[in-house]
Design an enzyme around this catalytic site. Structure first.
Site, mmCIF file in Angstrom:
data_model
loop_
_atom_site.group_PDB
_atom_site.id
_atom_site.type_symbol
_atom_site.label_atom_id
_atom_site.label_comp_id
_atom_site.label_asym_id
_atom_site.label_seq_id
_atom_site.Cartn_x
_atom_site.Cartn_y
_atom_site.Cartn_z
ATOM 1 N N ASN A 1 9.983 14.464 -10.415
ATOM 2 C CA ASN A 1 9.606 15.739 -11.047
ATOM 3 C C ASN A 1 9.046 15.576 -12.457
ATOM 4 O O ASN A 1 8.159 16.318 -12.854
ATOM 5 C CB ASN A 1 10.764 16.734 -11.004
ATOM 6 C CG ASN A 1 12.015 16.228 -11.658
ATOM 7 O OD1 ASN A 1 12.316 15.042 -11.616
ATOM 8 N ND2 ASN A 1 12.753 17.114 -12.277
ATOM 9 N N GLU B 1 21.503 11.404 -22.133
ATOM 10 C CA GLU B 1 20.324 10.574 -22.365
ATOM 11 C C GLU B 1 19.419 11.211 -23.418
ATOM 12 O O GLU B 1 19.700 12.291 -23.906
ATOM 13 C CB GLU B 1 19.561 10.373 -21.042
ATOM 14 C CG GLU B 1 20.369 9.536 -20.045
ATOM 15 C CD GLU B 1 19.575 8.999 -18.875
ATOM 16 O OE1 GLU B 1 18.806 9.766 -18.290
ATOM 17 O OE2 GLU B 1 19.740 7.815 -18.547
ATOM 18 N N CYS C 1 15.375 20.219 -13.615
ATOM 19 C CA CYS C 1 16.824 20.385 -13.504
ATOM 20 C C CYS C 1 17.352 21.445 -14.456
ATOM 21 O O CYS C 1 18.378 22.049 -14.218
ATOM 22 C CB CYS C 1 17.533 19.057 -13.686
ATOM 23 S SG CYS C 1 16.825 18.031 -14.942
ATOM 24 N N GLU D 1 22.175 11.863 -14.090
ATOM 25 C CA GLU D 1 21.575 13.140 -14.515
ATOM 26 C C GLU D 1 21.245 13.893 -13.242
ATOM 27 O O GLU D 1 20.274 13.575 -12.562
ATOM 28 C CB GLU D 1 20.291 12.892 -15.321
ATOM 29 C CG GLU D 1 20.481 12.174 -16.628
ATOM 30 C CD GLU D 1 21.174 13.028 -17.681
ATOM 31 O OE1 GLU D 1 21.329 14.255 -17.476
ATOM 32 O OE2 GLU D 1 21.583 12.465 -18.702
HETATM 33 P P1 NAI Z 1 16.872 12.533 -4.351
HETATM 34 O O1 NAI Z 1 18.064 12.644 -5.206
HETATM 35 O O2 NAI Z 1 17.061 12.241 -2.898
HETATM 36 O O3 NAI Z 1 15.889 11.406 -4.925
HETATM 37 C C1 NAI Z 1 15.854 10.968 -6.270
HETATM 38 C C2 NAI Z 1 15.708 9.452 -6.297
HETATM 39 O O4 NAI Z 1 16.850 8.867 -5.673
HETATM 40 C C3 NAI Z 1 14.504 8.932 -5.524
HETATM 41 O O5 NAI Z 1 14.001 7.783 -6.185
HETATM 42 C C4 NAI Z 1 15.098 8.530 -4.189
HETATM 43 O O6 NAI Z 1 14.378 7.539 -3.504
HETATM 44 C C5 NAI Z 1 16.450 8.001 -4.620
HETATM 45 N N1 NAI Z 1 17.480 8.024 -3.579
HETATM 46 C C6 NAI Z 1 17.628 8.922 -2.572
HETATM 47 N N2 NAI Z 1 18.686 8.609 -1.806
HETATM 48 C C7 NAI Z 1 19.233 7.485 -2.335
HETATM 49 C C8 NAI Z 1 20.339 6.669 -1.985
HETATM 50 N N3 NAI Z 1 21.097 6.954 -0.935
HETATM 51 N N4 NAI Z 1 20.604 5.600 -2.758
HETATM 52 C C9 NAI Z 1 19.848 5.301 -3.827
HETATM 53 N N5 NAI Z 1 18.777 6.034 -4.201
HETATM 54 C C10 NAI Z 1 18.470 7.117 -3.474
HETATM 55 O O7 NAI Z 1 16.016 13.865 -4.517
HETATM 56 P P2 NAI Z 1 14.853 14.406 -3.551
HETATM 57 O O8 NAI Z 1 15.207 14.158 -2.115
HETATM 58 O O9 NAI Z 1 13.578 13.861 -4.044
HETATM 59 O O10 NAI Z 1 14.936 15.964 -3.863
HETATM 60 C C11 NAI Z 1 15.887 16.773 -3.235
HETATM 61 C C12 NAI Z 1 16.543 17.722 -4.198
HETATM 62 O O11 NAI Z 1 17.203 16.996 -5.227
HETATM 63 C C13 NAI Z 1 15.602 18.614 -4.971
HETATM 64 O O12 NAI Z 1 15.248 19.743 -4.225
HETATM 65 C C14 NAI Z 1 16.415 18.950 -6.178
HETATM 66 O O13 NAI Z 1 17.310 19.973 -5.862
HETATM 67 C C15 NAI Z 1 17.189 17.692 -6.437
HETATM 68 N N6 NAI Z 1 16.543 16.863 -7.490
HETATM 69 C C16 NAI Z 1 16.984 16.987 -8.766
HETATM 70 C C17 NAI Z 1 16.359 16.285 -9.771
HETATM 71 C C18 NAI Z 1 16.796 16.400 -11.183
HETATM 72 O O14 NAI Z 1 16.007 16.193 -12.078
HETATM 73 N N7 NAI Z 1 18.045 16.671 -11.459
HETATM 74 C C19 NAI Z 1 15.204 15.424 -9.501
HETATM 75 C C20 NAI Z 1 14.847 15.325 -8.109
HETATM 76 C C21 NAI Z 1 15.506 16.044 -7.168
#
Ligand code: NAI
Ligand code: MG
Length: 506
Positions: free
Chosen positions: A168, A479, A300, A265
């Protein structure tokens, strides 16, 4: 094109092609061991801009070993020299900033004027800031119980840091991990997000013009296949993650058995509260900024639950709707665009799913937006308009889950104590903001609200030098500021030196 002869969009696409299929290990763009790749899609028109390796343990192991090898010398480079090299890396990023911003818009669909250029500027700023802070890696001297014993602590780097970042705000979140980690003398392996990997790879490649080989490595791939082995690798001694709450919890589990510290985060379902004495000339644009509509709500800190006092409810609805109508949804690479598109089909479907719930909820109203655009240019991509709802109860999934799309809900209230308790009625505790002219009220809010990032009469985005992070299920650690470097990227060694028997004089 602007009044320049450079076709930046073409240059960014050519750069995506050049970076395709590569990871960055030991200072070099290199082919991965894995054969499979992941397509990188520009969400504005669903065109394929390139592909990245779908790495697994084998490539993670190479990257971690490169970082481990570099660690033995990087940790001994004087802190200020490490900082100087980071600042030189920031200078290189400055030279390439338009290309970086364009590639970021291609990767993410974020609008170039409102998002990608400012994010690139913040990325450079944060890198410079941590470069300058390297000399702050100080320990403490402690008065000792015995007069002649010297007692002190020193801060040492931890070792290889594994970082997992989302899509994001890929550039800023990348340097928020890399810059303090490197300044503190650690070396790093970052796994990029599968949706937005190329702009980060470009930034890392540029930073590697100044950094020693192996200090900053990049792998790409899916979470389970690439992120998990990175967390679990025995040589990775610190993990830092930004992303969703369930994945954050899983990561804490992956590293538990090796007692590896972890910074998380995670998400939020953040409240904004508009008191009856709020200055609406500030609060109405504040609600729109706070909802991060120009990032398609993919933030977020997005204030998605907007509690509005009944006395000014209608005024707020009218003001917000009028302002939303002025936001220009459009091609992320067009300078006129205020709001680009959602990153992926998966995230668009997530928004559509919650809108379906809202549509099926009795009493719910769509005050603005709620329909995908039909103009041919926009119908091609993952566009969704800024959307404002009301008539939903707090226990509705729309008000409980992090949607991470451009959808906010207005909720009327009359009583301050009950609105605070409603605001706190969420598993998350990331950001919160209050709009009032009453200082006592503001102080009561600060005291009672359960959030790690609290603002009054503004809803600014997190930035350099402002310590940022959540409580409750929103995360662990902070952070973006000096304390993140000191507390999360160093370990402390306590030392007591007793002079012992003086040596015979020579
Ligand atoms: P995600 O949390 O699945 O992905 C974020 C990162 O974590 C990516 O690099 C992904 O490849 C990695 N990841 C995913 N599963 C993992 C695992 N089991 N072990 C290690 N790394 C892993 O988020 P995603 O699927 O892109 O988005 C889904 C929802 O997550 C969004 O709709 C939002 O609600 C939330 N999100 C929140 C963020 C924030 O800034 N707090 C950023 C991105 C997503
Ligand atoms: Mg996921």
């Amino acid at each position: 094109m602007n009044n320049t002869t450079i076709d930046w969009n073409q240059k960014a696409r050519d750069t995506a092609t050049r970076l395709s299929g590569k990871i960055l290990i030991d200072g070099q763009l290199t082919d991965a061991l894995c054969r499979d790749t992941i397509d990188v899609i520009h969400p504005g028109d669903i065109s394929n801009i390139g592909h990245v390796p779908r790495c697994n343990e084998a490539d993670v192991d190479r990257a971690v070993n490169s970082a481990q090898q570099a660690f033995s010398s990087w940790r001994n480079v004087a802190a200020r020299e490490r900082g100087r090299q980071l600042q030189l890396a920031a200078d290189q990023l400055e030279i390439e900033k338009e290309l970086i911003a364009r590639l970021c818009s291609l990767d993410t669909g974020n609008a170039i004027r409102t998002q990608s250029r400012p994010e690139t500027a913040s990325t450079i700023d944060l890198t410079r800031m941590f470069g300058g802070l390297a000399s702050e890696l100080k320990g403490e001297t402690v008065p000792s119980a015995s007069a002649n014993v010297l007692q002190f602590s020193i801060r040492e780097p931890i070792g290889v840091v594994g970082g997992i970042i989302p899509w994001n705000a890929p550039l800023f979140l990348f340097v928020a991990k890399v810059a303090p980690a490197l300044a503190a003398g650690n070396t790093v392996v970052i796994k990029t997000a599968e949706q937005a990997p190329l702009c980060v790879l470009l930034v890392a490649e540029i930073m590697n013009r100044e950094l020693p080989p192996g200090v900053l490595n990049i792998v790409s791939g899916y979470g389970e296949e690439c992120g998990k082995p990175l967390c679990e690798h025995p040589l990775v001694r610190k993990v830092t993650f930004t992303g969703s709450m369930p994945v954050g919890c899983a990561i804490a589990g992956y590293v538990a058995s090796k007692l590896c510290p972890v910074t998380l985060e995670l998400g939020g379902k953040n409240p904004a509260i508009i008191m009856p004495d709020a200055d609406l000339d500030l609060a109405i644009p504040g609600i729109i900024d706070g909802m991060r509509y120009t990032r398609q709500g993919q933030a977020c800190t997005a204030a998605t639950r907007v509690f509005v006092h009944r006395d000014l409810y209608d005024q707020v609805v009218e003001g917000v709707v009028t302002s939303l109508a002025k936001l220009k949804l459009g091609d992320p690479l067009d300078d006129e665009t205020d709001m680009g598109c959602i990153i992926s089909e998966e995230q668009l479907n997530r928004t559509l799913h919650y809108m379906e719930i809202a549509r099926n909820t009795e009493g719910a109203r769509i005050l603005f937006g709620g329909e995908r655009p039909t103009e041919p240019l926009l119908a091609k991509g993952y566009y969704y308009p800024p959307t404002l709802l009301d008539g939903l109860q707090l226990d509705n999934d729309v008000c409980r889950d992090e949607i991470f799309g451009p959808v906010a809900t207005l909720l009327p209230f009359t009583d301050f104590n009950s609105v605070i308790s409603d605001a706190n009625d969420t598993e998350f505790g990331l950001a919160a903001n209050l709009w009032t002219r009453d200082l006592a009220r503001a102080m009561a809010f600060v005291n009672q609200i359960e959030a790690g990032f609290v603002q009054v009469n503004q809803c600014a985005a997190p930035r350099s030098n402002v310590s940022y992070g959540g409580i409750k299920m929103s995360g662990l650690g902070k952070e973006y500021a000096l304390d993140s470097m000191l507390n999360h990227f160093t370990q402390s060694k306590t030392v007591m030196i007793n002079p012992g028997t003086p040596a015979a004089s020579v």
